[in-house]
Motif scaffolding. Structure first.
Motif, PDB file in Angstrom:
ATOM      1  N   GLU A   1     -20.160  74.201 -28.657  1.00 53.45           N
ATOM      2  CA  GLU A   1     -19.964  75.279 -29.628  1.00 53.45           C
ATOM      3  C   GLU A   1     -19.252  76.482 -29.020  1.00 53.45           C
ATOM      4  O   GLU A   1     -18.741  77.337 -29.747  1.00 53.45           O
ATOM      5  N   LYS A   2     -19.223  76.549 -27.699  1.00 50.56           N
ATOM      6  CA  LYS A   2     -18.666  77.718 -27.029  1.00 50.56           C
ATOM      7  C   LYS A   2     -17.311  77.465 -26.384  1.00 50.56           C
ATOM      8  O   LYS A   2     -16.454  78.346 -26.331  1.00 50.56           O
ATOM      9  N   THR A   3     -17.109  76.269 -25.848  1.00 52.05           N
ATOM     10  CA  THR A   3     -15.910  75.996 -25.070  1.00 52.05           C
ATOM     11  C   THR A   3     -15.657  74.492 -24.984  1.00 52.05           C
ATOM     12  O   THR A   3     -16.490  73.686 -25.401  1.00 52.05           O
ATOM     13  N   THR A   4     -14.506  74.126 -24.443  1.00 50.43           N
ATOM     14  CA  THR A   4     -14.160  72.722 -24.210  1.00 50.43           C
ATOM     15  C   THR A   4     -14.140  72.471 -22.715  1.00 50.43           C
ATOM     16  O   THR A   4     -13.409  73.151 -21.974  1.00 50.43           O
ATOM     17  N   LEU A   5     -14.934  71.530 -22.268  1.00 49.69           N
ATOM     18  CA  LEU A   5     -15.063  71.256 -20.839  1.00 49.69           C
ATOM     19  C   LEU A   5     -14.797  69.792 -20.523  1.00 49.69           C
ATOM     20  O   LEU A   5     -15.049  68.907 -21.351  1.00 49.69           O
ATOM     21  N   GLN A   6     -14.312  69.557 -19.311  1.00 46.34           N
ATOM     22  CA  GLN A   6     -14.244  68.204 -18.770  1.00 46.34           C
ATOM     23  C   GLN A   6     -15.420  68.034 -17.813  1.00 46.34           C
ATOM     24  O   GLN A   6     -15.829  68.996 -17.160  1.00 46.34           O
ATOM     25  N   TYR A   7     -15.929  66.829 -17.711  1.00 48.56           N
ATOM     26  CA  TYR A   7     -17.092  66.577 -16.863  1.00 48.56           C
ATOM     27  C   TYR A   7     -16.750  65.522 -15.813  1.00 48.56           C
ATOM     28  O   TYR A   7     -16.151  64.485 -16.119  1.00 48.56           O
ATOM     29  N   PHE A   8     -17.168  65.807 -14.568  1.00 39.01           N
ATOM     30  CA  PHE A   8     -16.939  64.889 -13.460  1.00 39.01           C
ATOM     31  C   PHE A   8     -18.256  64.681 -12.726  1.00 39.01           C
ATOM     32  O   PHE A   8     -18.909  65.654 -12.336  1.00 39.01           O
ATOM     33  N   CYS A   9     -18.625  63.430 -12.540  1.00 32.81           N
ATOM     34  CA  CYS A   9     -19.913  63.116 -11.905  1.00 32.81           C
ATOM     35  C   CYS A   9     -19.699  62.593 -10.496  1.00 32.81           C
ATOM     36  O   CYS A   9     -18.897  61.677 -10.270  1.00 32.81           O
TER      37      CYS A   9
ATOM     38  N   LEU B   1     -30.764  75.039 -19.101  1.00 32.03           N
ATOM     39  CA  LEU B   1     -30.606  75.542 -20.460  1.00 32.03           C
ATOM     40  C   LEU B   1     -29.848  76.875 -20.535  1.00 32.03           C
ATOM     41  O   LEU B   1     -28.715  76.958 -20.123  1.00 32.03           O
ATOM     42  N   GLU B   2     -30.487  77.919 -21.087  1.00 30.10           N
ATOM     43  CA  GLU B   2     -29.775  79.154 -21.394  1.00 30.10           C
ATOM     44  C   GLU B   2     -29.093  79.767 -20.169  1.00 30.10           C
ATOM     45  O   GLU B   2     -27.938  80.203 -20.239  1.00 30.10           O
ATOM     46  N   THR B   3     -29.814  79.799 -19.038  1.00 30.18           N
ATOM     47  CA  THR B   3     -29.238  80.403 -17.835  1.00 30.18           C
ATOM     48  C   THR B   3     -28.079  79.568 -17.308  1.00 30.18           C
ATOM     49  O   THR B   3     -27.062  80.110 -16.850  1.00 30.18           O
ATOM     50  N   LEU B   4     -28.206  78.258 -17.384  1.00 30.34           N
ATOM     51  CA  LEU B   4     -27.123  77.367 -16.944  1.00 30.34           C
ATOM     52  C   LEU B   4     -25.891  77.551 -17.826  1.00 30.34           C
ATOM     53  O   LEU B   4     -24.764  77.639 -17.325  1.00 30.34           O
ATOM     54  N   VAL B   5     -26.100  77.623 -19.132  1.00 33.61           N
ATOM     55  CA  VAL B   5     -24.987  77.847 -20.056  1.00 33.61           C
ATOM     56  C   VAL B   5     -24.287  79.165 -19.746  1.00 33.61           C
ATOM     57  O   VAL B   5     -23.057  79.249 -19.731  1.00 33.61           O
ATOM     58  N   HIS B   6     -25.079  80.191 -19.489  1.00 34.23           N
ATOM     59  CA  HIS B   6     -24.510  81.501 -19.149  1.00 34.23           C
ATOM     60  C   HIS B   6     -23.597  81.401 -17.928  1.00 34.23           C
ATOM     61  O   HIS B   6     -22.470  81.923 -17.939  1.00 34.23           O
ATOM     62  N   CYS B   7     -24.055  80.731 -16.878  1.00 34.50           N
ATOM     63  CA  CYS B   7     -23.276  80.631 -15.647  1.00 34.50           C
ATOM     64  C   CYS B   7     -22.003  79.804 -15.837  1.00 34.50           C
ATOM     65  O   CYS B   7     -20.980  80.072 -15.207  1.00 34.50           O
ATOM     66  N   LEU B   8     -22.065  78.807 -16.712  1.00 39.61           N
ATOM     67  CA  LEU B   8     -20.906  77.952 -16.949  1.00 39.61           C
ATOM     68  C   LEU B   8     -19.853  78.630 -17.820  1.00 39.61           C
ATOM     69  O   LEU B   8     -18.671  78.269 -17.764  1.00 39.61           O
ATOM     70  N   THR B   9     -20.263  79.594 -18.615  1.00 39.27           N
ATOM     71  CA  THR B   9     -19.330  80.224 -19.551  1.00 39.27           C
ATOM     72  C   THR B   9     -18.865  81.608 -19.125  1.00 39.27           C
ATOM     73  O   THR B   9     -17.803  82.061 -19.551  1.00 39.27           O
ATOM     74  N   VAL B  10     -19.635  82.289 -18.289  1.00 44.44           N
ATOM     75  CA  VAL B  10     -19.269  83.656 -17.909  1.00 44.44           C
ATOM     76  C   VAL B  10     -17.976  83.679 -17.098  1.00 44.44           C
ATOM     77  O   VAL B  10     -17.247  84.673 -17.090  1.00 44.44           O
ATOM     78  N   VAL B  11     -17.655  82.566 -16.414  1.00 40.31           N
ATOM     79  CA  VAL B  11     -16.406  82.491 -15.640  1.00 40.31           C
ATOM     80  C   VAL B  11     -15.353  81.627 -16.321  1.00 40.31           C
ATOM     81  O   VAL B  11     -14.346  81.286 -15.731  1.00 40.31           O
ATOM     82  N   LYS B  12     -15.636  81.226 -17.564  1.00 39.33           N
ATOM     83  CA  LYS B  12     -14.664  80.470 -18.364  1.00 39.33           C
ATOM     84  C   LYS B  12     -14.236  79.181 -17.661  1.00 39.33           C
ATOM     85  O   LYS B  12     -13.034  78.902 -17.472  1.00 39.33           O
ATOM     86  N   CYS B  13     -15.225  78.390 -17.286  1.00 37.74           N
ATOM     87  CA  CYS B  13     -14.953  77.137 -16.593  1.00 37.74           C
ATOM     88  C   CYS B  13     -14.201  76.154 -17.494  1.00 37.74           C
ATOM     89  O   CYS B  13     -14.468  76.052 -18.692  1.00 37.74           O
TER      90      CYS B  13
ATOM     91  N   VAL C   1     -27.387  70.701 -22.015  1.00 40.38           N
ATOM     92  CA  VAL C   1     -26.587  71.861 -22.423  1.00 40.38           C
ATOM     93  C   VAL C   1     -25.254  71.482 -23.060  1.00 40.38           C
ATOM     94  O   VAL C   1     -24.554  72.360 -23.574  1.00 40.38           O
ATOM     95  N   VAL C   2     -24.894  70.207 -23.036  1.00 38.66           N
ATOM     96  CA  VAL C   2     -23.615  69.788 -23.622  1.00 38.66           C
ATOM     97  C   VAL C   2     -23.488  70.202 -25.087  1.00 38.66           C
ATOM     98  O   VAL C   2     -22.452  70.749 -25.496  1.00 38.66           O
ATOM     99  N   PRO C   3     -24.511  69.982 -25.942  1.00 43.03           N
ATOM    100  CA  PRO C   3     -24.380  70.399 -27.348  1.00 43.03           C
ATOM    101  C   PRO C   3     -24.136  71.906 -27.503  1.00 43.03           C
ATOM    102  O   PRO C   3     -23.375  72.328 -28.376  1.00 43.03           O
ATOM    103  N   ILE C   4     -24.776  72.707 -26.660  1.00 46.69           N
ATOM    104  CA  ILE C   4     -24.585  74.163 -26.726  1.00 46.69           C
ATOM    105  C   ILE C   4     -23.187  74.530 -26.255  1.00 46.69           C
ATOM    106  O   ILE C   4     -22.507  75.374 -26.853  1.00 46.69           O
ATOM    107  N   LEU C   5     -22.732  73.881 -25.190  1.00 45.61           N
ATOM    108  CA  LEU C   5     -21.420  74.182 -24.635  1.00 45.61           C
ATOM    109  C   LEU C   5     -20.296  73.809 -25.593  1.00 45.61           C
ATOM    110  O   LEU C   5     -19.254  74.476 -25.639  1.00 45.61           O
TER     111      LEU C   5
END
Length: 660
Positions: A213-221, A179-191, A207-211
């Motif tokens: 609102e903040k940025t556009t990301l691609q996801y790879f599994c 959640l919040e801590t994961l979002v912080h780590c994903l956005t602080v470096v502008k992934c 965290v996808v719904p929160i992300l």
């Protein structure tokens, strides 16, 4: 302008530089006598020594006798490191380029052992190349940030290695975050993208719904993905379809480029993304390689998380940079540790934090001495259990080191001195400029009349600092992605106006031979009865008494009392601890002011992913009986025993009716 030389000033300079002056007397008199009068080195040495002794220098001679072999050994390996680093720097050799060389040299040798599988160096190189080509074809460019959210496995290393080959910078995310801590780590470096393993898709889904609102990301599994909650591409399929040959996107990279980001543990707030450059990766790996004599033929066992410095750099660099083999365990297991070492024929193992204590807490078994491990290196082995650990498990050498992910004040114990985390030369300290400086109770440096920091003398605890020299990879401070956090880690005007150094945030103490010993985190030490109490020391004592159970020590405020009283939270879910025995044993080894006045018994202690004990919540709740639901006890001074705290006694303590 007339210069006035005051006798008091000369006297003060002499007192402040006694060791330097005595050294000058010794070597100067030796040279003069040998060159001008005698011509016989042995005679000159004898006369110089006698003359030197009258200057009060016997202590210096004793120190030289004790430290010259250590210093010469350290200097030899330091020169080896400098030569290697100079070679990398001159030729702009990145980690990816170096690994290509290693893979060609050891193509069929095992690089990684994992569960019941092996990966050769050539297989690792090919998989890393597939990742590099895959992301280059998808449009990722040098300087882009990509988050890597996976547990420890060979693919984890291959993926970040592959990304680095095309200049993409991986952010190594702790797979325990949510959640919040994961979002912080994903956005602080502008992934721009997130690579996650299938077992962690629910954490990403949350965290996808929160992300969005903040940025556009691609996801790879990596692994199987249901594809229902959010769109993600299959990394496995993309990698299979990519070329196994080195990428030809035109990116060569530089030795000074960023390699990846490693996050601080977040024990005092949100994690900070520390910048790790290729240069830093190489020299940290080289330090362990040369100073602890790790060989190409060694098989290293690592059960530490690969998102952390100890796993990804200190351990993994031995195979990526030097060609040793690495046995990876997905998650640390105290009960399986020695079985794994035997299974993979390991000769070296690493540790961190409390792992050594967890191993000691296991029931004794014959298998724990049937391994081939000769060396264990890491940090966090408590002095209280050092000898016990070595003797029980038959470990010949401990390579305890001190350092931080982002810092430049890193040191290592090279000669097996018990409890020592490293050393500094007392004869030629300028070779590796680290120092202990005096700080006040808040951790702020104490300065002299000139506004400069004051060096600690042997036996005086102080904060470790490392001189910053940005042109030297060993002395530079690369800092954090969030540059505003850098200022808190830098002290200026240290020993001369205009210089600056890295603040470690840790209190150490040095003996007269230059050996350094960890005392405590600067913010963790507290004062009680006018004395400094080291939480680390008290934690070590308590854990040993109660059978290596987790224990956390911290200071709490008591109304009407100066300083902070000691409080210990001990993991004892089955209520097995005898309080009278605990108190009696603590008093045998701890000064009275360091014996905790409050005890809290918890079912578990919160840990970081690298086994560091979290204290913030415990500190905030203190001994407030309205906030704490766990059993609480206070030390009844007249009765000399621990008594359970209730509402009445809590009120009496707060009102000063019960004195502590």
């Amino acid at each position: 302008m007339r210069v006035v030389v005051r006798p008091t000033r000369i006297l003060r300079l002499i007192m402040e530089n006694q060791s330097i002056i005595r050294a000058a007397i010794f070597w100067g008199s030796l040279s003069i006598i040998w060159l001008t009068s005698i011509g016989n080195l042995i005679s000159a040495l004898l006369i110089a020594t006698i003359f030197y002794s009258f200057s009060g220098g016997w202590r210096y001679l004793k120190m030289m006798y004790n430290t010259v072999p250590r210093d010469l050994r350290g200097l030899y390996h330091f020169i080896q490191m400098k030569v290697l680093i100079r070679h990398f720097e001159k030729n702009d050799i990145t980690v990816g380029i170096r690994f290509q060389e290693i893979a060609r040299k050891f193509s069929n040798k095992v690089c990684f052992y994992y569960e019941d599988k092996t990966w050769t160096f050539q297989e690792v190189e090919e998989y890393a190349n597939r990742i590099a080509n895959c992301f280059a074809e998808l449009g990722f460019r040098p300087g882009d940030d990509v988050a890597l959210f996976m547990s420890s496995c060979p693919e984890f290393v291959c993926i970040w290695l592959g990304l680095s080959k095309i200049g993409v910078i991986p952010a190594l995310i702790n797979y325990n975050l949510r959640l919040e801590t994961l979002v912080h780590c994903l956005t602080v470096v502008k992934c721009k993208a997130v690579i996650f393993e299938s077992s962690l898709q629910s954490a990403i889904r949350d965290v996808v719904p929160i992300l969005k609102e903040k940025t556009t990301l691609q996801y790879f599994c990596h692994g199987d993905f249901d594809g229902v909650s959010f769109p993600a591409k299959s990394l496995n399929l993309l990698a299979q379809e990519s070329s196994p040959y080195p990428p030809n996107n035109g990116h060569k990279g530089k030795y000074s480029d960023r390699l990846f980001y490693i996050y601080t543990s977040g024990t005092t707030g949100m994690p900070k993304a520390a910048i790790i450059k290729h240069a830093r990766y190489v020299w940290m790996g080289a330090a362990v390689k040369y100073l602890k004599n790790v060989k190409d033929s060694d098989i290293i066992y690592s059960s530490l998380p690969l998102y952390h410095t100890a796993g990804s750099i200190v351990g993994c660099a031995q195979c990526l940079i030097f060609g040793s083999s690495l046995a990876i365990r997905n998650k640390f297991s105290a009960s399986k540790f020695w079985d794994d070492c035997i299974k993979y024929n390991c000769t070296v193992a690493n540790y961190i934090g409390e792992t050594c204590r967890y191993l000691l807490a296991q029931p004794e078994r014959p298998v724990e001495k049937q391994h081939k491990v000769r060396l264990m290196f890491g940090n966090g082995l408590r002095p209280q259990i050092w000898e016990q650990f070595k003797n029980r498990f038959g470990i010949k050498e401990i390579g305890e080191f001190y350092g931080s992910t982002e810092g430049n004040a890193n040191i290592i114990n090279i000669d097996n001195t018990v409890g020592c985390v490293g050393f500094t030369s007392m004869i030629i300290p300028s070779v590796y400029p680290i120092s202990l400086i005096k700080v006040d109770e808040t951790g702020k440096p104490i300065r002299n009349s000139k506004g400069l920091c004051i060096k600690c003398r042997p036996g005086e605890p102080g904060e470790l600092v490392g001189k910053i020299i940005n042109t030297d990879p060993l002395r530079s401070f690369d800092g954090y992605v969030n540059s505003s956090a850098n200022d808190k880690k830098i002290v200026r005007n240290v020993f001369k106006h205009g210089d600056f150094a890295f603040l470690s945030g840790d209190t150490l103490v040095m003996d007269e031979n230059g050996y350094l010993y960890f005392v405590d985190r600067t913010g963790d030490t507290f004062r009680w009865k006018g004395e400094n109490v080291s939480t680390t020391e008290v934690e070590g004592v308590i854990s040993k008494i109660v059978g290596n159970k987790d224990s956390v020590v911290y200071g709490v405020s008591v109304p009407g009392c100066e300083g902070k009283a000691g409080m210990a939270a001990i993991c004892d879910p089955n209520h097995e601890i005898n309080l009278d025995h605990l108190l009696s044993e603590m008093r045998k080894v701890l000064p009275l002011y360091a014996v905790p006045l409050f005890l809290r018994f918890v079912s578990e202690v919160e840990l970081t992913g690298t086994f560091k004990l979290k204290k913030n919540k415990l500190r905030e709740e203190e001994f407030d009986i309205s906030k704490v639901k766990d059993p609480l006890y206070y030390l009844d001074i007249p009765k000399q025993c621990y008594v359970q705290l209730n509402e009445s006694s809590y009120k009496d303590i707060c009102e000063g009716k019960i004195r502590l």
